[in-house]
Motif scaffolding. Structure first.
Motif, PDB file in Angstrom:
ATOM      1  N   LEU A 134       0.807  -1.215   0.000  1.00  0.00           N
ATOM      2  CA  LEU A 134       0.000   0.000   0.000  1.00  0.00           C
ATOM      3  C   LEU A 134       0.845   1.273   0.000  1.00  0.00           C
ATOM      4  CD1 LEU A 134      -2.505  -1.271   2.723  1.00  0.00           C
ATOM      5  CD2 LEU A 134      -2.956  -1.112   0.263  1.00  0.00           C
ATOM      6  N   ILE A 189       2.467   2.554   2.595  1.00  0.00           N
ATOM      7  CA  ILE A 189       2.284   3.360   3.816  1.00  0.00           C
ATOM      8  C   ILE A 189       3.600   3.316   4.614  1.00  0.00           C
ATOM      9  CG2 ILE A 189       0.845   3.705   5.878  1.00  0.00           C
ATOM     10  CD1 ILE A 189      -1.402   2.213   4.457  1.00  0.00           C
ATOM     11  N   CYS A 241      -8.377   5.541   4.749  1.00  0.00           N
ATOM     12  CA  CYS A 241      -9.021   4.223   4.722  1.00  0.00           C
ATOM     13  C   CYS A 241     -10.031   4.115   3.575  1.00  0.00           C
ATOM     14  CB  CYS A 241      -9.712   3.931   6.050  1.00  0.00           C
ATOM     15  SG  CYS A 241      -8.555   3.914   7.428  1.00  0.00           S
ATOM     16  N   CYS A 276      -7.895   3.347   0.517  1.00  0.00           N
ATOM     17  CA  CYS A 276      -7.251   2.067   0.818  1.00  0.00           C
ATOM     18  C   CYS A 276      -8.257   0.930   0.671  1.00  0.00           C
ATOM     19  CB  CYS A 276      -6.681   2.113   2.232  1.00  0.00           C
ATOM     20  SG  CYS A 276      -5.680   0.688   2.644  1.00  0.00           S
ATOM     21  N   LYS A 328      -7.955  -2.070  -2.019  1.00  0.00           N
ATOM     22  CA  LYS A 328      -7.804  -3.477  -1.600  1.00  0.00           C
ATOM     23  C   LYS A 328      -8.967  -4.317  -2.111  1.00  0.00           C
ATOM     24  CE  LYS A 328      -7.028  -2.621   2.813  1.00  0.00           C
ATOM     25  NZ  LYS A 328      -6.624  -2.675   4.227  1.00  0.00           N
ATOM     26  N   MET A 371      -2.233   5.169   9.715  1.00  0.00           N
ATOM     27  CA  MET A 371      -3.403   5.892   9.196  1.00  0.00           C
ATOM     28  C   MET A 371      -4.664   5.599   9.993  1.00  0.00           C
ATOM     29  SD  MET A 371      -2.145   7.229   6.508  1.00  0.00           S
ATOM     30  CE  MET A 371      -1.313   7.012   4.967  1.00  0.00           C
TER      31      MET A 371
HETATM   32 FE1  SF4 Z   1      -5.685   0.948   4.913  1.00  0.00          FE
HETATM   33 FE2  SF4 Z   1      -6.945   2.346   6.813  1.00  0.00          FE
HETATM   34 FE3  SF4 Z   1      -6.340  -0.223   7.218  1.00  0.00          FE
HETATM   35 FE4  SF4 Z   1      -4.392   1.606   7.146  1.00  0.00          FE
HETATM   36  S1  SF4 Z   1      -6.038   1.500   8.669  1.00  0.00           S
HETATM   37  S2  SF4 Z   1      -4.371  -0.393   6.132  1.00  0.00           S
HETATM   38  S3  SF4 Z   1      -5.184   3.022   5.599  1.00  0.00           S
HETATM   39  S4  SF4 Z   1      -7.767   0.595   5.684  1.00  0.00           S
END
Ligand code: SF4
Ligand code: ZN
Ligand code: ZN
Length: 321
Positions: free
Chosen positions: A86, A88, A135, A138, A142, A229
């Motif tokens: 991702l 991150i 999210c 994300c 996903k 996040m």
């Molecule tokens: Fe993705 Fe949010 Fe889970 Fe982080 S907390 S992996 S940004 S869905």
């Protein structure tokens, strides 16, 4: 975990875990037995899997997805994994290493997709580009990539590691809003339909604490840190609220969720949209209600955006502005 003088309910050997919702303590062996029983009960009770299914597990490198993969393989199912990078920051780098090591040590097949390399964006950049919480981009990314990999790879079912705490928290949120369409679809099994693969949640009868303990007892290394996040995420607040209730009244979380599935969900069957208004996305062909699917809209905005790091996105507050 518990003091060493505590005894296992089954064999009276030294207990390693106290489970107030079962009003009992268990040794390592009987704790693993209990987890297997709960997973088999979920699989059989909800018709999740068949012996000849080709299973794809959505793997994050955290405790739940690795426990789900481990349990399925242990129970004799044929299951491969898919990890989505991702982007991150360190969180993604390290979670990818745990997923890769888990698969390599057990000789399992792990497919990987890297958002930045293959689609030209990462989640912090997508959050900034779409001006939504991370999210949101994300989840859309996903969902799309796991669905697509399952269908393209000829898998008959997609497994996710959602546990009882996750499901109870989502249920709590949907209930607080009386969000009937979401409540109607909040099931541990969703049948394949209109270009979506079958999706199942075999850990839905195990709590977060139990999946973590499964990993510890089984010697599975997993990423303990939460995604950076997640701070401010509403689900965390719902989980905390349910945990406070559970503390006072053990077993409430399980009965809230499992009784919903058993007693309430059947009453909502008529509210379940069957997807008649779905048609192929004009860009990628995935089912969508609009002309362009949520994933393609994220790609369109994010791939053209200058890269944004986690640190820049979160700023000094450590949470999304
Ligand atoms: Fe993705 Fe949010 Fe889970 Fe982080 S907390 S992996 S940004 S869905
Ligand atoms: Zn025992
Ligand atoms: Zn699309």
């Amino acid at each position: 975990m518990v003091a060493s003088h505590s005894k296992c309910r089954v064999c009276k050997g030294p207990a390693v875990i106290d489970l107030p919702r079962h009003n009992a303590k268990f040794c390592a062996h009987h704790f693993l037995e209990l987890c297997r029983r709960q997973v088999v009960k979920a699989i059989d009770g909800f018709g999740m899997l068949r012996r000849d299914d080709r299973i794809l597990v959505a793997v994050s490198g955290g405790k739940d997805s690795l426990a789900a993969w481990d349990l399925l393989v242990e129970l004799g199912y044929q299951a491969d994994g898919l990890y989505v990078g991702l982007g991150i920051g360190d969180y993604s780098d390290v979670s990818g290493q745990y997923a890769t090591a888990f698969a390599a040590e057990r000789g399992l097949t792990l497919h990987t997709v890297d958002l930045r390399q293959e689609y030209g964006y990462d989640i912090p950049t997508a959050a900034r580009a779409t001006r939504r919480v991370p999210c949101s981009a994300c989840g859309a990314s996903k969902r799309h990539l796991f669905d697509r990999a399952a269908l393209d790879g000829g898998y008959t079912v997609l497994v996710t590691g959602h546990n009882l705490d996750d499901e109870a928290a989502v249920l709590f949120g949907n209930t607080l809003r009386w969000d009937v369409p979401y409540l109607a679809r909040q099931l541990p099994v969703l049948a394949a339909r209109h270009g979506f693969p079958k999706k199942v949640k075999p850990l839905c009868r195990l709590t977060e604490r139990e999946t973590a303990a499964w990993c510890v007892v089984r010697g599975i290394d997993y990423l303990v840190e939460e995604c950076p996040m997640a701070a401010g995420n509403r689900h965390l607040a719902y989980k905390a609220a349910l945990n406070a209730i559970e503390e006072q009244s053990p077993g409430t979380k399980a009965s809230f969720y499992l009784n919903f599935i058993e007693r309430m969900a059947p009453l909502l069957a008529g509210e379940r949209a069957e997807g008649d208004d779905l048609h192929p996305c004009q860009r990628c062909g995935a089912p969508t209600t609009g002309e362009i699917c949520a994933f393609c809209r994220v790609v369109e905005k994010s791939a053209a955006h200058e890269p944004v790091s986690v640190e820049v996105l979160l700023g000094r507050k450590g949470r999304v502005a």
